[in-house]
Write a protein that holds these residues in place. Structure first.
Motif, PDB file in Angstrom:
ATOM      1  N   ILE A   1       3.093  -1.574   4.030  1.00 26.03           N
ATOM      2  CA  ILE A   1       2.835  -0.274   3.450  1.00 26.03           C
ATOM      3  C   ILE A   1       4.181   0.339   3.058  1.00 26.03           C
ATOM      4  O   ILE A   1       5.221  -0.077   3.571  1.00 26.03           O
ATOM      5  CB  ILE A   1       2.085   0.666   4.414  1.00 26.03           C
ATOM      6  CG1 ILE A   1       2.922   1.007   5.628  1.00 26.03           C
ATOM      7  CG2 ILE A   1       0.747   0.072   4.817  1.00 26.03           C
ATOM      8  CD1 ILE A   1       2.380   2.190   6.413  1.00 26.03           C
TER       9      ILE A   1
ATOM     10  N   ASP B   1      -5.391   6.888   8.217  1.00 24.01           N
ATOM     11  CA  ASP B   1      -4.982   6.988   6.818  1.00 24.01           C
ATOM     12  C   ASP B   1      -4.916   5.602   6.176  1.00 24.01           C
ATOM     13  O   ASP B   1      -5.376   5.398   5.048  1.00 24.01           O
ATOM     14  CB  ASP B   1      -3.609   7.661   6.709  1.00 24.01           C
ATOM     15  CG  ASP B   1      -3.600   9.069   7.286  1.00 24.01           C
ATOM     16  OD1 ASP B   1      -4.568   9.809   7.046  1.00 24.01           O
ATOM     17  OD2 ASP B   1      -2.626   9.407   7.986  1.00 24.01           O
ATOM     18  N   ILE B   2      -4.343   4.661   6.911  1.00 23.32           N
ATOM     19  CA  ILE B   2      -4.186   3.301   6.389  1.00 23.32           C
ATOM     20  C   ILE B   2      -5.559   2.632   6.265  1.00 23.32           C
ATOM     21  O   ILE B   2      -5.857   1.991   5.247  1.00 23.32           O
ATOM     22  CB  ILE B   2      -3.250   2.476   7.286  1.00 23.32           C
ATOM     23  CG1 ILE B   2      -1.854   3.126   7.305  1.00 23.32           C
ATOM     24  CG2 ILE B   2      -3.160   1.037   6.811  1.00 23.32           C
ATOM     25  CD1 ILE B   2      -0.934   2.599   8.366  1.00 23.32           C
TER      26      ILE B   2
ATOM     27  N   GLU C   1     -10.849   1.572   0.602  1.00 24.38           N
ATOM     28  CA  GLU C   1     -10.978   1.770  -0.840  1.00 24.38           C
ATOM     29  C   GLU C   1     -10.647   0.475  -1.582  1.00 24.38           C
ATOM     30  O   GLU C   1     -11.263   0.150  -2.592  1.00 24.38           O
ATOM     31  CB  GLU C   1     -10.047   2.886  -1.312  1.00 24.38           C
ATOM     32  CG  GLU C   1     -10.430   4.255  -0.795  1.00 24.38           C
ATOM     33  CD  GLU C   1      -9.362   5.307  -1.077  1.00 24.38           C
ATOM     34  OE1 GLU C   1      -8.340   4.990  -1.725  1.00 24.38           O
ATOM     35  OE2 GLU C   1      -9.559   6.452  -0.626  1.00 24.38           O
TER      36      GLU C   1
ATOM     37  N   LEU D   1       0.858  -1.173   0.000  1.00 27.68           N
ATOM     38  CA  LEU D   1       0.000   0.000   0.000  1.00 27.68           C
ATOM     39  C   LEU D   1       0.901   1.231   0.000  1.00 27.68           C
ATOM     40  O   LEU D   1       1.690   1.428   0.916  1.00 27.68           O
ATOM     41  CB  LEU D   1      -0.860  -0.034   1.264  1.00 27.68           C
ATOM     42  CG  LEU D   1      -2.217   0.613   1.253  1.00 27.68           C
ATOM     43  CD1 LEU D   1      -3.071   0.074   0.126  1.00 27.68           C
ATOM     44  CD2 LEU D   1      -2.916   0.379   2.570  1.00 27.68           C
TER      45      LEU D   1
ATOM     46  N   PHE E   1       1.906   5.288  -0.044  1.00 25.99           N
ATOM     47  CA  PHE E   1       1.498   6.611   0.393  1.00 25.99           C
ATOM     48  C   PHE E   1       2.543   7.605  -0.081  1.00 25.99           C
ATOM     49  O   PHE E   1       3.728   7.417   0.166  1.00 25.99           O
ATOM     50  CB  PHE E   1       1.401   6.685   1.925  1.00 25.99           C
ATOM     51  CG  PHE E   1       0.286   5.866   2.505  1.00 25.99           C
ATOM     52  CD1 PHE E   1      -0.977   6.413   2.671  1.00 25.99           C
ATOM     53  CD2 PHE E   1       0.502   4.555   2.880  1.00 25.99           C
ATOM     54  CE1 PHE E   1      -2.002   5.659   3.213  1.00 25.99           C
ATOM     55  CE2 PHE E   1      -0.512   3.791   3.413  1.00 25.99           C
ATOM     56  CZ  PHE E   1      -1.781   4.353   3.576  1.00 25.99           C
TER      57      PHE E   1
ATOM     58  N   LYS F   1      -7.402   3.936   3.177  1.00 25.09           N
ATOM     59  CA  LYS F   1      -6.875   3.376   1.931  1.00 25.09           C
ATOM     60  C   LYS F   1      -7.281   1.904   1.772  1.00 25.09           C
ATOM     61  O   LYS F   1      -7.595   1.458   0.675  1.00 25.09           O
ATOM     62  CB  LYS F   1      -5.356   3.509   1.899  1.00 25.09           C
ATOM     63  CG  LYS F   1      -4.765   3.420   0.533  1.00 25.09           C
ATOM     64  CD  LYS F   1      -3.866   4.593   0.302  1.00 25.09           C
ATOM     65  CE  LYS F   1      -3.406   4.635  -1.117  1.00 25.09           C
ATOM     66  NZ  LYS F   1      -2.497   5.728  -1.358  1.00 25.09           N
TER      67      LYS F   1
END
Length: 146
Positions: free
Chosen positions: A141, A97-98, A104, A77, A79, A101
């Motif tokens: 991430i 934030d994680i 989504e 993931l 960023f 995401k």
């Protein structure tokens, strides 16, 4: 009196346990407070079907977790973050934030991220996630320069 414990109760038992409890305690305390119910044949059958449904649900969550982990193992993931001198990251990437995401990526699954401190360094980091019902795993991430 034999009862099925409906909620974890100190000194009595955990949710789903079948216990032999004194009649007065069961009738006057546990049952009126919806902490337990009488262990009738009907209630036992109902509990058994609920356990089977829960097992199916947990198995479906495990399949989704392996799918998510497989996808993010190949492509972590990503960023994009602003950086200053010496690749110092401005701000940080936090739990929310994680989770945003990930929602989504998998909108129909509620994913909880277990992160002690926000991520403030460029590169890859492994993070623990949970889909509930004791279904846990790890994903990667990556923080990249904007």
């Amino acid at each position: 009196m034999k009862v099925i414990i409906l909620k974890d109760t100190r000194g009595v038992g955990r949710k789903g346990d079948i216990k032999e409890i004194p009649n007065g305690y069961a009738r006057n305390f546990l049952i009126p407070r919806h902490l337990a119910k009488a262990a009738t044949e009907e209630a036992l059958n109902e509990m058994k079907s609920e356990k089977q449904n829960l097992e199916k649900h947990v198995e479906a969550l495990r399949l989704k977790l392996t799918k998510i982990q497989g996808t993010l193992r190949e492509n972590p993931l990503a960023f994009k973050v602003k950086v200053g001198e010496g690749d110092k990251v401005f701000g940080s990437i936090g739990k929310k934030d994680i989770e945003l995401k990930l929602s989504e990526l998998e909108p129909e699954v509620m994913i909880e991220v277990h992160l002690l401190q926000p991520v403030k360094a460029l590169g890859e980091k492994e993070i623990e996630i949970s889909l509930g019902s004791e279904v846990k795993g790890k994903i990667k991430i990556r923080l990249e320069k904007e």
